[in-house]
Design an enzyme around this catalytic site. Structure first.
Site, short mmCIF file in Angstrom:
data_model
loop_
_atom_site.label_atom_id
_atom_site.label_comp_id
_atom_site.label_asym_id
_atom_site.label_seq_id
_atom_site.Cartn_x
_atom_site.Cartn_y
_atom_site.Cartn_z
N GLU A 1 5.76 -35.26 -18.46
CA GLU A 1 6.79 -35.89 -19.22
C GLU A 1 8.13 -34.88 -19.28
O GLU A 1 9.15 -35.67 -19.42
CB GLU A 1 6.56 -36.80 -20.20
CG GLU A 1 5.32 -37.90 -20.04
CD GLU A 1 5.28 -38.39 -21.52
OE1 GLU A 1 6.11 -38.45 -22.30
OE2 GLU A 1 4.36 -39.03 -21.34
N GLU B 1 7.90 -35.26 -15.43
CA GLU B 1 7.25 -36.20 -14.44
C GLU B 1 6.45 -37.20 -15.13
O GLU B 1 5.85 -36.47 -15.98
CB GLU B 1 6.68 -35.39 -13.13
CG GLU B 1 5.86 -34.44 -13.34
CD GLU B 1 4.75 -34.39 -14.48
OE1 GLU B 1 4.10 -35.50 -14.18
OE2 GLU B 1 4.37 -33.73 -15.47
#
Length: 348
Positions: free
Chosen positions: A318, A171
């Site tokens: 991420e 994310e």
């Protein structure tokens, strides 16, 4: 015998077969340690003693958060879009680590403030221009929350034609450690203070300020207990980011399709907890990549009684932890499928 009991018995029998298969490999019994436990979990997810998981891919969900207006972050929301641009350019942290693992990366725009130009690696699933300020009002409407969950399930369906059997979740979203802390607190009952950390960087007003804002947000929402699915939906609506809600929807769908779900850090783990509450059994398909340096992550992993594969003091998000874990997952898969079997007696 009920259907649920039948499924449980089948899993028990398969687990026994998988352990027997591992005992018969050309190695001392148990000599590959936790890799053998991982192989059993993979076999159970695949429903086979000879799993073939196909392609691995990492999905990075991006969204912005209205609660950043309360000074809970060190960076402004515009940074979300800048990092997303790096992902599409192939130069973000997750891209570098995914290349080392030989894994592809796709970006899902769940609801950033500003859209990105079309790109081959971009899935545009924007719900709105970021969420509302959860300290003042629900982060999203009922319709928006429903749309985010539905879009997440559709993102997973997008993988069907690519033979993806391993999907890593990551994310990007300035402010999403606040959202994750609120969701995790509401769904687990863990002390909110234990879940509040610096995220991308300690806010200028300090962690005590962040904790006060999140405490006031919990008090404002005052969610009444109800059935698990209904209550979880309301928790996500009140506190969620579009990227976190969409991720939870995608996880439920991935589990239903028998994929291995590789959970990254604190935010992704909060998403997995929400996915399990929405669709019990989802957690059985989850492999937790690492323990983040974000303080609340260890608390969530302990609550779930799971042990992550790695502990490298990372806290980038991420999907970077997922990228590093996928080769280990692949090794456990190949252990079952390709390692030689010993004839006769097994060495002790």
């Amino acid at each position: 015998m009920t259907v649920k009991a039948d499924v449980k018995q089948s899993r028990t029998l398969l687990a026994d077969e998988l352990r027997a298969r591992l005992r018969g490999k050309a190695k001392p019994v148990g000599s590959l340690g936790r890799l053998e436990d991982l192989a059993v979990q993979i076999g159970l997810i695949a429903g086979s003693t000879h799993p073939d998981l196909g392609v691995a891919k990492i999905l990075v969900f991006a969204g912005d958060h209205g609660i950043t207006a309360e000074g809970v972050t060190a960076y402004p929301s515009v940074v979300t879009r800048e990092i997303a641009k790096f992902v599409l350019a192939g130069t973000a942290g997750v891209n570098v680590l995914a290349r080392a693992a030989g894994v592809g990366v796709e970006l899902v725009d769940a609801g950033m403030l500003e859209p990105l130009p079309p790109h081959d690696l971009l899935l545009d699933r924007r719900i709105a221009k970021g969420t509302r300020n959860a300290r003042r009002e629900p982060a999203m409407s009922v319709e928006e929350c429903e749309a985010a969950l539905k879009a997440g399930r559709a993102v997973d369906a997008h993988l069907d034609g690519e033979n993806v059997g391993i999907v890593g979740f990551g994310e990007i979203g300035i402010g999403n450690t606040s959202s994750a802390a609120l969701i995790a607190h509401a769904l687990t009952g863990l002390d909110l203070k234990s879940l509040v950390g610096p995220g991308a960087g300690a806010p200028a007003l300090g962690l005590d300020h962040k904790y006060r804002v999140l405490s006031e947000t919990v008090a404002r929402a005052a969610i009444e207990p109800s059935t698990s699915a209904e209550r979880t939906f309301e928790v996500l609506r009140q506190f969620g980011g579009f990227e976190l809600v969409m991720m939870a929807g995608a996880m439920t769908a991935a589990a239903a399709r028998g994929r291995v779900i590789v959970v990254d850090g604190f935010i992704s783990t909060a998403g997995a907890i929400a996915a399990e509450a929405l669709s019990p059994g989802t957690i059985d398909n989850c492999i937790f990549a690492h323990c983040s340096a974000e303080p609340g992550h260890a608390a969530l992993l302990k609550h779930l009684s799971v042990k992550p594969l790695l502990e490298l003091e990372m806290r980038l998000g991420e999907g970077t932890g997922s990228a590093l874990a996928i080769p280990i997952i692949r090794a456990a898969e190949l252990l079952l499928r390709e390692m030689a079997d010993l004839p006769g007696e097994h060495p002790e």
